[in-house]
Structures are given as C-alpha cells and as structure tokens.
Design a protein around this motif. Sequence first.
Motif, PDB file in Angstrom:
ATOM      1  N   ASP A 151      -4.410   5.812  -6.709  1.00 23.82           N
ATOM      2  CA  ASP A 151      -3.286   5.806  -6.249  1.00 23.82           C
ATOM      3  C   ASP A 151      -2.743   4.356  -7.592  1.00 23.82           C
ATOM      4  O   ASP A 151      -1.795   3.703  -7.131  1.00 23.82           O
ATOM      5  CB  ASP A 151      -3.005   5.253  -5.047  1.00 23.82           C
ATOM      6  CG  ASP A 151      -2.548   6.742  -4.227  1.00 23.82           C
ATOM      7  OD1 ASP A 151      -3.260   7.850  -5.067  1.00 23.82           O
ATOM      8  OD2 ASP A 151      -2.694   6.553  -2.773  1.00 23.82           O
ATOM      9  N   VAL A 152      -4.007   3.798  -7.908  1.00 23.78           N
ATOM     10  CA  VAL A 152      -3.525   2.820  -8.339  1.00 23.78           C
ATOM     11  C   VAL A 152      -3.890   2.734  -9.809  1.00 23.78           C
ATOM     12  O   VAL A 152      -2.783   2.508 -11.358  1.00 23.78           O
ATOM     13  CB  VAL A 152      -4.613   1.319  -8.409  1.00 23.78           C
ATOM     14  CG1 VAL A 152      -4.623   0.090  -9.410  1.00 23.78           C
ATOM     15  CG2 VAL A 152      -3.881   0.161  -6.825  1.00 23.78           C
ATOM     16  N   VAL A 153      -4.952   4.046 -10.216  1.00 24.87           N
ATOM     17  CA  VAL A 153      -5.401   3.906 -11.751  1.00 24.87           C
ATOM     18  C   VAL A 153      -4.171   5.168 -12.310  1.00 24.87           C
ATOM     19  O   VAL A 153      -4.432   4.458 -13.897  1.00 24.87           O
ATOM     20  CB  VAL A 153      -6.543   4.545 -11.225  1.00 24.87           C
ATOM     21  CG1 VAL A 153      -7.865   5.338 -12.793  1.00 24.87           C
ATOM     22  CG2 VAL A 153      -8.248   3.325 -11.209  1.00 24.87           C
ATOM     23  N   HIS A 154      -4.125   5.729 -11.678  1.00 26.71           N
ATOM     24  CA  HIS A 154      -2.878   7.050 -12.212  1.00 26.71           C
ATOM     25  C   HIS A 154      -2.071   6.189 -12.479  1.00 26.71           C
ATOM     26  O   HIS A 154      -1.619   6.389 -13.397  1.00 26.71           O
ATOM     27  CB  HIS A 154      -3.139   7.921 -10.971  1.00 26.71           C
ATOM     28  CG  HIS A 154      -2.221   9.429 -11.903  1.00 26.71           C
ATOM     29  ND1 HIS A 154      -1.253   8.911 -12.222  1.00 26.71           N
ATOM     30  CD2 HIS A 154      -2.863  10.027 -13.175  1.00 26.71           C
ATOM     31  CE1 HIS A 154      -0.976  10.264 -12.960  1.00 26.71           C
ATOM     32  NE2 HIS A 154      -1.342  10.731 -13.414  1.00 26.71           N
ATOM     33  N   PRO A 155      -1.323   5.330 -11.311  1.00 30.65           N
ATOM     34  CA  PRO A 155      -0.273   5.325 -12.208  1.00 30.65           C
ATOM     35  C   PRO A 155      -0.578   4.039 -13.148  1.00 30.65           C
ATOM     36  O   PRO A 155       0.958   3.870 -14.096  1.00 30.65           O
ATOM     37  CB  PRO A 155       0.006   4.503 -11.103  1.00 30.65           C
ATOM     38  CG  PRO A 155      -0.394   5.488 -10.061  1.00 30.65           C
ATOM     39  CD  PRO A 155      -1.514   5.458 -10.182  1.00 30.65           C
ATOM     40  N   LEU A 156      -1.516   3.357 -13.003  1.00 31.46           N
ATOM     41  CA  LEU A 156      -1.401   2.268 -14.584  1.00 31.46           C
ATOM     42  C   LEU A 156      -1.533   3.038 -15.742  1.00 31.46           C
ATOM     43  O   LEU A 156      -1.252   2.414 -16.736  1.00 31.46           O
ATOM     44  CB  LEU A 156      -2.889   1.372 -14.408  1.00 31.46           C
ATOM     45  CG  LEU A 156      -2.699   0.489 -13.503  1.00 31.46           C
ATOM     46  CD1 LEU A 156      -3.756  -0.489 -13.397  1.00 31.46           C
ATOM     47  CD2 LEU A 156      -1.891  -1.162 -13.749  1.00 31.46           C
ATOM     48  N   TRP A 157      -2.522   4.225 -15.886  1.00 31.30           N
ATOM     49  CA  TRP A 157      -2.578   4.712 -16.888  1.00 31.30           C
ATOM     50  C   TRP A 157      -0.958   5.373 -17.615  1.00 31.30           C
ATOM     51  O   TRP A 157      -1.147   5.886 -18.099  1.00 31.30           O
ATOM     52  CB  TRP A 157      -3.547   6.029 -16.305  1.00 31.30           C
ATOM     53  CG  TRP A 157      -3.313   6.632 -17.706  1.00 31.30           C
ATOM     54  CD1 TRP A 157      -4.702   6.892 -18.957  1.00 31.30           C
ATOM     55  CD2 TRP A 157      -3.557   8.235 -17.769  1.00 31.30           C
ATOM     56  NE1 TRP A 157      -4.672   8.286 -19.043  1.00 31.30           N
ATOM     57  CE2 TRP A 157      -4.005   9.029 -18.725  1.00 31.30           C
ATOM     58  CE3 TRP A 157      -2.322   9.216 -16.687  1.00 31.30           C
ATOM     59  CZ2 TRP A 157      -3.296  10.167 -19.146  1.00 31.30           C
ATOM     60  CZ3 TRP A 157      -1.554  10.736 -17.047  1.00 31.30           C
ATOM     61  CH2 TRP A 157      -2.773  10.710 -18.523  1.00 31.30           C
TER      62      TRP A 157
ATOM     63  N   LEU B 165       0.851  -1.081  -0.096  1.00 33.36           N
ATOM     64  CA  LEU B 165       0.132  -0.498  -0.108  1.00 33.36           C
ATOM     65  C   LEU B 165       0.867   0.941  -0.101  1.00 33.36           C
ATOM     66  O   LEU B 165       0.742   2.281  -0.653  1.00 33.36           O
ATOM     67  CB  LEU B 165      -1.103  -0.162   1.389  1.00 33.36           C
ATOM     68  CG  LEU B 165      -1.813   1.404   1.333  1.00 33.36           C
ATOM     69  CD1 LEU B 165      -2.911   0.977   0.496  1.00 33.36           C
ATOM     70  CD2 LEU B 165      -2.661   0.874   2.806  1.00 33.36           C
ATOM     71  N   HIS B 166       1.328   1.012   0.818  1.00 33.53           N
ATOM     72  CA  HIS B 166       2.430   1.700   1.571  1.00 33.53           C
ATOM     73  C   HIS B 166       3.651   2.823  -0.232  1.00 33.53           C
ATOM     74  O   HIS B 166       3.888   3.543  -0.428  1.00 33.53           O
ATOM     75  CB  HIS B 166       3.438   2.618   2.450  1.00 33.53           C
ATOM     76  CG  HIS B 166       2.845   3.396   3.107  1.00 33.53           C
ATOM     77  ND1 HIS B 166       2.698   5.054   3.632  1.00 33.53           N
ATOM     78  CD2 HIS B 166       2.021   3.288   4.640  1.00 33.53           C
ATOM     79  CE1 HIS B 166       2.960   5.278   4.910  1.00 33.53           C
ATOM     80  NE2 HIS B 166       2.113   4.296   5.827  1.00 33.53           N
ATOM     81  N   PRO B 167       4.273   2.028  -0.889  1.00 37.34           N
ATOM     82  CA  PRO B 167       4.461   1.736  -1.832  1.00 37.34           C
ATOM     83  C   PRO B 167       4.457   2.308  -3.272  1.00 37.34           C
ATOM     84  O   PRO B 167       4.049   3.097  -4.103  1.00 37.34           O
ATOM     85  CB  PRO B 167       5.710   0.640  -2.282  1.00 37.34           C
ATOM     86  CG  PRO B 167       6.108  -0.089  -0.389  1.00 37.34           C
ATOM     87  CD  PRO B 167       4.483   0.579  -0.179  1.00 37.34           C
ATOM     88  N   VAL B 168       2.949   1.525  -3.968  1.00 33.69           N
ATOM     89  CA  VAL B 168       2.343   2.019  -4.123  1.00 33.69           C
ATOM     90  C   VAL B 168       1.729   3.325  -4.324  1.00 33.69           C
ATOM     91  O   VAL B 168       1.712   3.810  -5.423  1.00 33.69           O
ATOM     92  CB  VAL B 168       0.712   1.250  -4.736  1.00 33.69           C
ATOM     93  CG1 VAL B 168       0.038   1.497  -5.857  1.00 33.69           C
ATOM     94  CG2 VAL B 168       1.977  -0.453  -5.710  1.00 33.69           C
ATOM     95  N   ASN B 169       1.429   3.561  -3.346  1.00 33.96           N
ATOM     96  CA  ASN B 169       0.167   5.014  -3.225  1.00 33.96           C
ATOM     97  C   ASN B 169       2.051   6.071  -3.226  1.00 33.96           C
ATOM     98  O   ASN B 169       1.745   7.271  -3.557  1.00 33.96           O
ATOM     99  CB  ASN B 169      -0.042   5.172  -1.416  1.00 33.96           C
ATOM    100  CG  ASN B 169      -1.711   4.183  -1.705  1.00 33.96           C
ATOM    101  OD1 ASN B 169      -1.958   3.462  -2.677  1.00 33.96           O
ATOM    102  ND2 ASN B 169      -2.236   4.546  -0.387  1.00 33.96           N
ATOM    103  N   GLY B 170       2.470   5.614  -2.581  1.00 33.42           N
ATOM    104  CA  GLY B 170       3.808   7.163  -2.514  1.00 33.42           C
ATOM    105  C   GLY B 170       4.137   6.898  -3.941  1.00 33.42           C
ATOM    106  O   GLY B 170       4.579   7.978  -4.613  1.00 33.42           O
TER     107      GLY B 170
END
Length: 557
Positions: free
Chosen positions: A468-474, A415-420
């Motif tokens: 914090d998942v959708v924007h990084p994937l995009w 959670l912290h690494p992906v959200n970060g």
Amino acid sequence: MPVSPSWSQAQRRQRFEFNPWFFPTEATEAERAEQRAHQEGLSQVAWAEVGASCYLAPSASITGWPGRGLRLGDHCFVAANSYVTDQVHLGNHCTLNPFVTLRGKIEGGDGIRIGAYTCMVGFNHGFADPDVPIFRQPHTSKGIVLGDDIWIGAQVTVVDGVRIGSHSIVAAGAVVTKDVPDYAIVGGNPARVIRMRKPVAAVAKAGSLEIKLEKFGRKVSEELEPLLKGYQVKAKAGGIAYINERGGRKRVRPWCDAVEVAAMFGRTAPGYTAAEWITRLREFQDAKTGLVPEHIPEDSGFNPPPPADPAFAHRYNTMIVNYALECLGSNLARPVKNAADVTAAKLRKHLASLSWERTAWHAGDWIDCYASSLLPNIKYFEMKPPLETLFIWLDSHCDPKTGLWGKWTEESRWLHPVNGFYRLTRGTYAQYGRPLPYPEQAIDTILMHTGDKAFFAGGRENACNVLDVVHPLWLCLRQTDHRREEAQAWVKKRLPTVLRQWKTERGFDFVVAGSKPSLQGTEMWLSIIYLMSDLLGCAEALGYRPRGVHRLEPAMG
C-alpha cells in the motif's frame, strides 16, 4: 521526354536531404563544396562542430550558442527538417532521420540511429508555483544520456533525465520516462522492457542488484510447481482445491492466487488444464446477483446471509475471480448484476456515506471492488455504468493538500488514508488509465507515512502495508519525478531483506519476518518485489511480471 537539368538538380537535393547516407558515395565535387560551405556557416552562426564525412540537411534548423552547440563525430547525418538546439553532442556514425527534434542537453555515444519524428527534450518547464504563469517559471535540466549502438524508432518521445543504455532498442511510438538498461528492448507508453537482447547476467556487474533479482526469479520459477502443489488439498466433490496455508479452509482467494502466481511465469497452475480452470472458476459465480461467495460452496456448508442492500454488497471475490479468469484468457460468465443496479444518484449518495474520516481503508476497499466489478460489465457485456460519475466525485473530493481522500486520525495516523489510497486508486485511476488529481502531494504524504515505526520497523512490516506504499509511489511516479530519489532509497533499503525471506518451495509469509508461508503472502510479495524493482529500473531481471489483481497495465484507457 528528357528531364530538365533544374528538375534533376532539385531531385538530387531532395534525395540527399531525406536520405543523407547516399551523399558520401553519390555527391559531386560541387555538391561536396556546397555542403562544406553550409557546415562552415553553421560553425559561425550556430557554433556547430562537425566531424569528417558528415552531411547536415540545409532544411534542418540547427541553433546553438558559444559552448552550447551541436557537436558531431565522424560519419554523421542530419536529415531534412530536423530541429536541433542547444548542447547536443553525439559521437561517430550517428543518424538523425527526417523531422527529428533534439533540444536541450543531450550527450550520446557512437552508432546511434534516431527514427523520423522522434523528440528528445533535455530540459523541463518549472511549474511549482501555481500562482505564477508557467512560461515565467525557471527551466530545469537534468539532460538526456545515450549510450553506444542504439536504435530509436520513429515517433519516440524521450523526456528529461533519462539514460538510454548501450545496445538497446526503443520501439516506434514509445514514451521513455525512465532509464533503459543496456541491451534492453523497450516499448509502450510509458515504455517498459519487452525483453533483453542478452541475459541480464551477461551485462550486469557481479554482485549487482540485477544479478540478485535474476537469481531470485530463476529460483522461484524452478520451484513453482512443487510450491503450488504444496497448497493443494482434496476437494469433497473430487479433484483438488487450493488453500491459503496448512489447515486453512477452502476459500475462493487461494484459487485465484494460484492462477495469478502461475500466470506471472506464463504457466497454468497445476491440478487443472486451462479450460478446466475456466469452467471451475465460472461455477463460483452466483447466477442471480453475479457475486462470488467467500467460501467454496462445497466446503462445510458455508452460506452467508444476504446483504441488507444487495446493490452495495462486498464483492472482493467477484473482482479477483474475474482477474484470475482474465489470466486464463476468459472472463466471468455473467454480469455483476448488483453493481449494474447502482444508478448515478445512488452512487453519489453511497460515496458520501463511506467512512472517509475514521476508516478510509474501508472506503477505498469498497471503491476498488465496485470499480472492478464494473470492469467485466463494461468490457464483456457492453453495459454503461456511471463510471464518469465515480471519477467526477473522486476528483472533486481528493484533498489538494495531502493528495489523499482519507484523514489522519489518532488511532491509525496515516495508515488508513494511505492504505485506502492504494485500494481506491488501484481499482480506478490505475485500472482505467486516468491521471491522479494530486500525485506530488500524495508522494509527500506517503513518504511521511513510511517514517512511522509503528508500521515500518522491527520486522513488523506486512505485505499489505508495504504494497500500500510501493504501488502508490510507483503509480504517482509515472506522472512526476517529485522526490523520486527518496522513494527509491526507501525501496532499495528493503528489497534485499524481502528477497532473503523466501522459503524454499513454500514462498513468503504475509509478515516480512514471519515463518509461516502462505499462498496470499507469496502472491503479494512477488508483486511487491516487481514493483520495488521497477521503481529502481531493474524489474526486467526478475523474468516474471505481475498478473491479475496486481497487474501493471491498465485494463481500459
């Protein structure tokens, strides 16, 4: 002085080569016979199949193999110096203007016009093994598909795997990396929908996702005025203020959320004119440090103590106020001094001291705020902060195995690494138009995180964790197609559920299954819905586009 016959003949050849549409009406019988001989030769050496009333410029390079050659319908033209190889099949009334390149597997319909210097390549080089030279790795080919009645401008690039829908227009210079819907006008790099030539409802199938998105966007647009007014309260100094939820304090963020939600639909939030909004937001900035406080100064006398080191103070509100002002066509009134005071040496030292091992979100949060505070300093006040120092440090410290900067822990897992990762990349790589160091590895880690039921099951999903998942994937999928279908499947499963959570004239709760709408939840979920839809190739149906902190376009590049 009379024109010599040889010069006249050369001019006629050049005229037909560069303007082949003149050939059917102006060519002599001898010239027609010469063109028939040329086409017959191509059928034998390049396996080309050409319909009636076509012209192929002798200077065009056309190459094929048995079963994989150029095939044209009737009334087609290939102009000078075009480069056509492999399995290119087009229908009737298609034109390739001078210097067009078509390579690989390309299937097209009727009435296609392709502008000069456009390049379409229906294959790709493999590069999965970094220990093998790229030229020795196998090719892959998904092919390019073109519908009917398409106008593709000059100097367009279309990559492998793209479908361009019927009746669409691709603006000159566009780089098309994803499917183009029917009746769309697209442009830019990467290309996005500028507008639709017909309403989505007129071209989408009944009950389709596009229809649902259009209805949702229209509903939000119709309810926008009463929704925003529902988050207004009277200000002590007169006029109105915005709050996040009923009974909330007069914090800075709701003002910015209101501006950004209205700007998504090309409007100004009610309560003030655009000029009044600019004046009020600029007043929030502290004259000495350039920072914006957490709470509106007039509200309950809130006055936080000064930070121990002003150069490294938290500056989230400063960031979002500048974004809100940019939505209004303005910017902060003065530079962010405490960001400007950070030297390259101080920056490197501070980056190394951040909590990467345990709480990577906090590290990403600081970098997002810092990089976003540099933005007005660079754009509006001609300052030259150590931006390159920041990117050099980030590039060299990104984990090549995970594509992230933080580490997995027992407490928060990924959670912290992906959200970060989201906060860090939003304020740096996305905002400044820089390529990510390891996008494919990042996708692998993010998709692993999406399977964690502690965060993505049973109605526990909240706006932060999903964004914090959708924007990084995009963002990653703008650089690669790695596991695109898996990312799309994850999004497609959730998007209809999110749409159903809209509360009439109140918006969204921060928690997807919650029942207490807020201005923050509304702004975030509207942006998430757009990003989800864009990953599925149908965001244009919504009729709005994120602005401010969640805008998609780089601020600089």
